[in-house]
Design a protein around this motif. Structure first.
Motif, PDB file in Angstrom:
ATOM      1  N   ASP A  44       0.849  -1.201   0.000  1.00 24.18           N
ATOM      2  CA  ASP A  44       0.000   0.000   0.000  1.00 24.18           C
ATOM      3  C   ASP A  44       0.878   1.243   0.000  1.00 24.18           C
ATOM      4  OD1 ASP A  44      -2.028   1.835   0.230  1.00 24.18           O
ATOM      5  OD2 ASP A  44      -2.541   1.313   2.305  1.00 24.18           O
ATOM      6  N   SER A  52      -4.250  -1.147  -4.592  1.00 27.35           N
ATOM      7  CA  SER A  52      -4.765  -1.087  -5.954  1.00 27.35           C
ATOM      8  C   SER A  52      -3.991  -2.075  -6.829  1.00 27.35           C
ATOM      9  CB  SER A  52      -4.611   0.323  -6.522  1.00 27.35           C
ATOM     10  OG  SER A  52      -3.238   0.625  -6.700  1.00 27.35           O
ATOM     11  N   GLN A  54      -2.351  -1.304  -9.470  1.00 27.21           N
ATOM     12  CA  GLN A  54      -1.063  -0.679  -9.773  1.00 27.21           C
ATOM     13  C   GLN A  54      -0.071  -0.878  -8.628  1.00 27.21           C
ATOM     14  OE1 GLN A  54      -1.330   3.471 -10.735  1.00 27.21           O
ATOM     15  NE2 GLN A  54       0.873   3.710 -10.954  1.00 27.21           N
ATOM     16  N   GLU A  55      -0.519  -0.697  -7.387  1.00 30.91           N
ATOM     17  CA  GLU A  55       0.364  -0.894  -6.243  1.00 30.91           C
ATOM     18  C   GLU A  55       0.811  -2.362  -6.154  1.00 30.91           C
ATOM     19  OE1 GLU A  55      -1.119   2.371  -2.957  1.00 30.91           O
ATOM     20  OE2 GLU A  55      -2.412   0.629  -3.330  1.00 30.91           O
ATOM     21  N   TYR A  56      -0.120  -3.265  -6.409  1.00 35.67           N
ATOM     22  CA  TYR A  56       0.185  -4.693  -6.345  1.00 35.67           C
ATOM     23  C   TYR A  56       1.233  -5.071  -7.386  1.00 35.67           C
ATOM     24  CZ  TYR A  56      -0.447  -9.748  -6.524  1.00 35.67           C
ATOM     25  OH  TYR A  56      -0.225 -11.099  -6.518  1.00 35.67           O
ATOM     26  N   ASP A  72      -9.054 -10.373  -5.434  1.00 37.42           N
ATOM     27  CA  ASP A  72     -10.052  -9.313  -5.258  1.00 37.42           C
ATOM     28  C   ASP A  72     -11.444  -9.942  -5.259  1.00 37.42           C
ATOM     29  OD1 ASP A  72     -11.433  -6.925  -5.160  1.00 37.42           O
ATOM     30  OD2 ASP A  72     -10.985  -6.361  -7.232  1.00 37.42           O
ATOM     31  N   GLY A  77     -11.735  -3.805  -7.669  1.00 36.97           N
ATOM     32  CA  GLY A  77     -10.514  -3.211  -8.204  1.00 36.97           C
ATOM     33  C   GLY A  77      -9.452  -2.895  -7.171  1.00 36.97           C
ATOM     34  N   VAL A  78      -9.730  -3.160  -5.891  1.00 31.47           N
ATOM     35  CA  VAL A  78      -8.742  -2.961  -4.825  1.00 31.47           C
ATOM     36  C   VAL A  78      -8.825  -4.114  -3.835  1.00 31.47           C
ATOM     37  CG1 VAL A  78      -8.728  -0.428  -4.974  1.00 31.47           C
ATOM     38  CG2 VAL A  78     -10.310  -1.559  -3.416  1.00 31.47           C
ATOM     39  N   ASP A  80      -9.203  -4.642  -0.264  1.00 28.65           N
ATOM     40  CA  ASP A  80      -9.545  -3.915   0.955  1.00 28.65           C
ATOM     41  C   ASP A  80      -9.004  -4.651   2.179  1.00 28.65           C
ATOM     42  OD1 ASP A  80     -11.379  -6.003   1.584  1.00 28.65           O
ATOM     43  OD2 ASP A  80     -12.966  -4.970   0.478  1.00 28.65           O
TER      44      ASP A  80
END
Length: 105
Positions: A44, A52, A54-56, A72, A77-78, A80
Motif C-alpha cells: 500500500d 490497488s 497498480q500498487e500490487y 479481489d 478493483g482494490v 480492501d
C-alpha cells in the motif's frame, strides 16, 4: 475393448481437469518480500488502507494481474482490509503447513 477405454476416459478427464485447475492456484507469487507476520500492507504505497492493482503490480515483479483479480473477491478493483486479512491467513497457512508436515514421522 470399448468399455475399458470409456471407463478409463471417465476417470482420466476429471483428474486432468483437477490437476490443471490446481496448478493454476498453486502458482504463488514469490514470497521473499512478505514480512514474518505475512502482512501485505507493505504494498500500500499511498497508505490509504487498500491495495490497488497498480500498487500490487509495482510491489513485486512476480505479481500478475490475473492473481490480483483472483484475490479481489468482491471485484471492486482494490484489495480492501478484509481481503488483505484473508490473503495473509492463506499465506500463513501455506508457509506453516510444510513445516508441520516435515515433523511427522
Amino acid at each position: 475393448m470399448k468399455i475399458p477405454v470409456f471407463t478409463f476416459m471417465i476417470f482420466l478427464l476429471p483428474s486432468l481437469y483437477q490437476q490443471s485447475h490446481a496448478d493454476e492456484h498453486t502458482a504463488m507469487p514469490d514470497c521473499h518480500n512478505i514480512p514474518a507476520n505475512y502482512s501485505i500492507s507493505y504494498l500500500d504505497e499511498n497508505s490509504d488502507g487498500v491495495i490497488s492493482l497498480q500498487e500490487y503490480l509495482q510491489g513485486d515483479t512476480t505479481h500478475q494481474k490475473k492473481t490480483f483479480e483472483h484475490m479481489d473477491a468482491n471485484q471492486d478493483g482494490v484489495l480492501d482490509t478484509a481481503e488483505q486479512k484473508e490473503i495473509e491467513q492463506v499465506y500463513k497457512l501455506l508457509h506453516e503447513q510444510p513445516a508441520t508436515r516435515s515433523h511427522k514421522t
